[in-house]
Structure formats: C-alpha cells, structure tokens
Design a protein around this motif. Sequence first.
Motif, PDB file in Angstrom:
ATOM      1  N   TYR A 110       8.748   7.635   4.568  1.00  0.00           N
ATOM      2  CA  TYR A 110       7.870   7.119   3.511  1.00  0.00           C
ATOM      3  C   TYR A 110       8.674   6.664   2.290  1.00  0.00           C
ATOM      4  N   LYS A 111       9.850   6.093   2.564  1.00  0.00           N
ATOM      5  CA  LYS A 111      10.679   5.590   1.474  1.00  0.00           C
ATOM      6  C   LYS A 111      10.868   4.073   1.541  1.00  0.00           C
ATOM      7  N   ASP A 112      10.329   3.464   2.596  1.00  0.00           N
ATOM      8  CA  ASP A 112      10.499   2.024   2.780  1.00  0.00           C
ATOM      9  C   ASP A 112       9.287   1.485   3.526  1.00  0.00           C
ATOM     10  N   VAL A 113       9.172   0.170   3.565  1.00  0.00           N
ATOM     11  CA  VAL A 113       8.109  -0.483   4.319  1.00  0.00           C
ATOM     12  C   VAL A 113       8.743  -1.240   5.477  1.00  0.00           C
ATOM     13  N   GLU A 114       8.170  -1.100   6.660  1.00  0.00           N
ATOM     14  CA  GLU A 114       8.703  -1.735   7.853  1.00  0.00           C
ATOM     15  C   GLU A 114       7.703  -2.762   8.388  1.00  0.00           C
ATOM     16  N   ARG A 138       8.393  -0.594  -1.566  1.00  0.00           N
ATOM     17  CA  ARG A 138       7.829   0.738  -1.820  1.00  0.00           C
ATOM     18  C   ARG A 138       6.482   0.865  -1.127  1.00  0.00           C
ATOM     19  N   PRO A 139       6.332   1.802  -0.169  1.00  0.00           N
ATOM     20  CA  PRO A 139       5.050   1.955   0.525  1.00  0.00           C
ATOM     21  C   PRO A 139       3.977   2.552  -0.374  1.00  0.00           C
ATOM     22  N   VAL A 140       2.807   1.901  -0.373  1.00  0.00           N
ATOM     23  CA  VAL A 140       1.690   2.330  -1.213  1.00  0.00           C
ATOM     24  C   VAL A 140       0.390   2.034  -0.463  1.00  0.00           C
ATOM     25  N   PRO A 141      -0.612   2.923  -0.512  1.00  0.00           N
ATOM     26  CA  PRO A 141      -1.928   2.577   0.047  1.00  0.00           C
ATOM     27  C   PRO A 141      -2.403   1.264  -0.558  1.00  0.00           C
ATOM     28  N   PHE A 142      -3.027   0.411   0.256  1.00  0.00           N
ATOM     29  CA  PHE A 142      -3.244  -0.973  -0.153  1.00  0.00           C
ATOM     30  C   PHE A 142      -4.081  -1.114  -1.424  1.00  0.00           C
ATOM     31  N   ALA A 171       3.394  -2.867 -11.495  1.00  0.00           N
ATOM     32  CA  ALA A 171       4.199  -3.315 -10.364  1.00  0.00           C
ATOM     33  C   ALA A 171       4.291  -4.832 -10.412  1.00  0.00           C
ATOM     34  N   ILE A 172       5.426  -5.365  -9.948  1.00  0.00           N
ATOM     35  CA  ILE A 172       5.626  -6.822  -9.975  1.00  0.00           C
ATOM     36  C   ILE A 172       4.739  -7.510  -8.960  1.00  0.00           C
ATOM     37  N   GLY A 173       4.677  -6.941  -7.732  1.00  0.00           N
ATOM     38  CA  GLY A 173       3.922  -7.607  -6.681  1.00  0.00           C
ATOM     39  C   GLY A 173       3.563  -6.680  -5.551  1.00  0.00           C
ATOM     40  N   CYS A 174       2.687  -7.165  -4.671  1.00  0.00           N
ATOM     41  CA  CYS A 174       2.192  -6.376  -3.534  1.00  0.00           C
ATOM     42  C   CYS A 174       1.944  -7.320  -2.359  1.00  0.00           C
ATOM     43  N   PHE A 175       2.341  -6.886  -1.169  1.00  0.00           N
ATOM     44  CA  PHE A 175       2.011  -7.663   0.029  1.00  0.00           C
ATOM     45  C   PHE A 175       1.209  -6.766   0.980  1.00  0.00           C
ATOM     46  N   ASP A 176       0.247  -7.328   1.738  1.00  0.00           N
ATOM     47  CA  ASP A 176      -0.028  -8.744   1.986  1.00  0.00           C
ATOM     48  C   ASP A 176      -1.449  -9.055   1.509  1.00  0.00           C
ATOM     49  N   THR A 177      -1.641 -10.235   0.903  1.00  0.00           N
ATOM     50  CA  THR A 177      -2.906 -10.579   0.284  1.00  0.00           C
ATOM     51  C   THR A 177      -3.388 -11.954   0.747  1.00  0.00           C
ATOM     52  N   VAL A 178      -4.690 -12.061   0.957  1.00  0.00           N
ATOM     53  CA  VAL A 178      -5.305 -13.350   1.244  1.00  0.00           C
ATOM     54  C   VAL A 178      -5.548 -14.079  -0.076  1.00  0.00           C
ATOM     55  N   MET A 179      -5.270 -15.374  -0.105  1.00  0.00           N
ATOM     56  CA  MET A 179      -5.587 -16.160  -1.293  1.00  0.00           C
ATOM     57  C   MET A 179      -7.029 -16.640  -1.188  1.00  0.00           C
ATOM     58  N   SER A 180      -7.880 -16.170  -2.081  1.00  0.00           N
ATOM     59  CA  SER A 180      -9.298 -16.524  -2.065  1.00  0.00           C
ATOM     60  C   SER A 180      -9.748 -16.804  -3.490  1.00  0.00           C
ATOM     61  N   SER A 181     -11.017 -17.183  -3.644  1.00  0.00           N
ATOM     62  CA  SER A 181     -11.541 -17.443  -4.987  1.00  0.00           C
ATOM     63  C   SER A 181     -11.479 -16.186  -5.846  1.00  0.00           C
ATOM     64  N   GLU A 182     -11.573 -15.034  -5.203  1.00  0.00           N
ATOM     65  CA  GLU A 182     -11.527 -13.767  -5.936  1.00  0.00           C
ATOM     66  C   GLU A 182     -10.097 -13.399  -6.336  1.00  0.00           C
ATOM     67  N   ASP A 207       0.048   1.038   5.702  1.00  0.00           N
ATOM     68  CA  ASP A 207      -0.673   1.387   6.935  1.00  0.00           C
ATOM     69  C   ASP A 207      -1.241   0.157   7.637  1.00  0.00           C
ATOM     70  N   TRP A 208      -0.372  -0.843   7.866  1.00  0.00           N
ATOM     71  CA  TRP A 208      -0.829  -2.035   8.565  1.00  0.00           C
ATOM     72  C   TRP A 208       0.221  -2.491   9.586  1.00  0.00           C
ATOM     73  N   ALA A 209       0.574  -1.590  10.477  1.00  0.00           N
ATOM     74  CA  ALA A 209       1.529  -1.932  11.539  1.00  0.00           C
ATOM     75  C   ALA A 209       0.897  -2.971  12.455  1.00  0.00           C
ATOM     76  N   PRO A 210       1.683  -3.919  12.964  1.00  0.00           N
ATOM     77  CA  PRO A 210       3.147  -4.035  12.842  1.00  0.00           C
ATOM     78  C   PRO A 210       3.597  -4.946  11.705  1.00  0.00           C
ATOM     79  N   TYR A 211       2.699  -5.278  10.790  1.00  0.00           N
ATOM     80  CA  TYR A 211       3.048  -6.228   9.728  1.00  0.00           C
ATOM     81  C   TYR A 211       3.643  -5.552   8.493  1.00  0.00           C
TER      82      TYR A 211
END
Length: 252
Positions: free
Chosen positions: A39-43, A64-68, A80-91, A28-32
């Motif tokens: 609901y079978k892919d991420v655009e 695979r679309p998933v709530p963030f 899961a192997i990975g998830c996008f999109d994430t900010v790189m921070s100290s946390e 749920d972060w259009a257009p990124y």
Amino acid sequence: MGFIVFTFVFLTLFPVLAKTIVINGEDDWAPYASASKSYKDVEGLAPDIVKAAFLSQGIKAITRPVPFARCLHEVEQGSAIGCFDTVMSSETRDLYIFHATPLFTVDMVIYGSANEPKRALTFKDLEGKTVGTTNGYTYPTEFISNKKIKHSPGPTEKSQLEKLASGRIQYAILWGLTGPLVLKERPDLAGKVKPLGVISSTGLYLSFSKKHKEGAKYAALLEKGLQKIMANGTYAKIIDNFNNKYLKAFSL
C-alpha cells in the motif's frame, strides 16, 4: 574549476530528474490502478503511463494509493496535485483541470443476469431500470444525468456484481477488465451474472487541481509527456504489455 567542468559534463550526458511529485491514484481498480501489496504505490496501466509521461519531462512521479472518492476530494480541495482515473464530463470539467489527450480509453460494460442474452444496449434501454454504479466514480454525462435511470451506488465494482447476483439491481456498470477479474476470483458470481455488452467507450484522464498552485503547470507537462511517449514508442510498448498480460488471459 575542474569540479565545475566535470559537473557540467556529467549533467549534460546524464540529465538528472528536475522534480519529484506525488500524484494520487485509485487504490481498488485492478488492472488499471490498484494499491500495491505494501500500500505504498499504485500498480496498473494508468500509473505506468503517468510515470512514463512525466519521466520523459524529467519528473519522477510517485503514485500514492487512495480510495477514489478521497482521491478526487483532495484534488478538489487543493491538497493534492492530481488524481487518476477520471472521466471528462460536464460535471468534472468544472471541477478539475484536464490534459487534452486521455491516458487511455476503456469500455463501459453492462452486466446482467446470466439468463439474459448478450445484446447491444444503449443508455435509453436502461431507463426505468435499477442500475448499479460505484460510489465516487465518474461516468459519462449521458448516463449519470439521465434521471429516468435508477442509479444504485455501491462501495466497489465487486459489490455491484454481488447486488446483481442477489437480484437487488437489474444491471451493473463496470469499467473495462474489472468484471472478468472479479468473476475469475468469484466463481460463485460467474454462474449468476455475465457481461451483456459494451454500452460506451470513453477516455480516462488524470484530473488536476484548480486550487493547487501547480495544478495547471503539471497538467501541461503531462500532456507534453504523453505526446512524447506516443511519438517515441514508449506508450505503444506499455499498451502492448498490458494487452498481452490481460486481454489474452481473458480471450478478449
């Protein structure tokens, strides 16, 4: 023998994909990054880059679309192997494996009342103010760790603008072009709130799991793929297509 020779020649001329992997993507972060109608892919921009980078390494990435919040939780747990999109921070740096090169850079835009003048704001200007954020989203350390800012989380970026329009918060933080898309869909909000300016710009990443046995492997392969598509022009074409579709539409 003839079959073996034919197979060797075929694989030499037409290399097949060595692996298919499934990557979580925000729904749920259009257009990124947003779920397809089925609901079978991420655009969006992020999956286009991720798929191209992995494809350059002979890997087919299924998104695979998933709530963030769940997207990240599954990566933390190693399911899961990975998830996008994430900010790189100290946390987040302590929780996930990051590739070196960001997928792309996006502006962190501050929204306020339609009556406020547009101006350059800093995180310090937000101290003592109630500022909307989105549940589960990652933000720069400088912002999220500032205890003088009154953070008011909501379920979506759209809900932030609704809270801002109703006077429940003083400012809202939205990423990139999400705000213009929401305001285009909701003209009732467009008359009450507006972007005041960019408060920060930051790179976004595909965060990989420290607990998944192949997390580190695919983080390295994604980085290698990003370098390749940046060198051969594929990355520039993806960015140009995105800009032509969205930036010109909003005259940004």
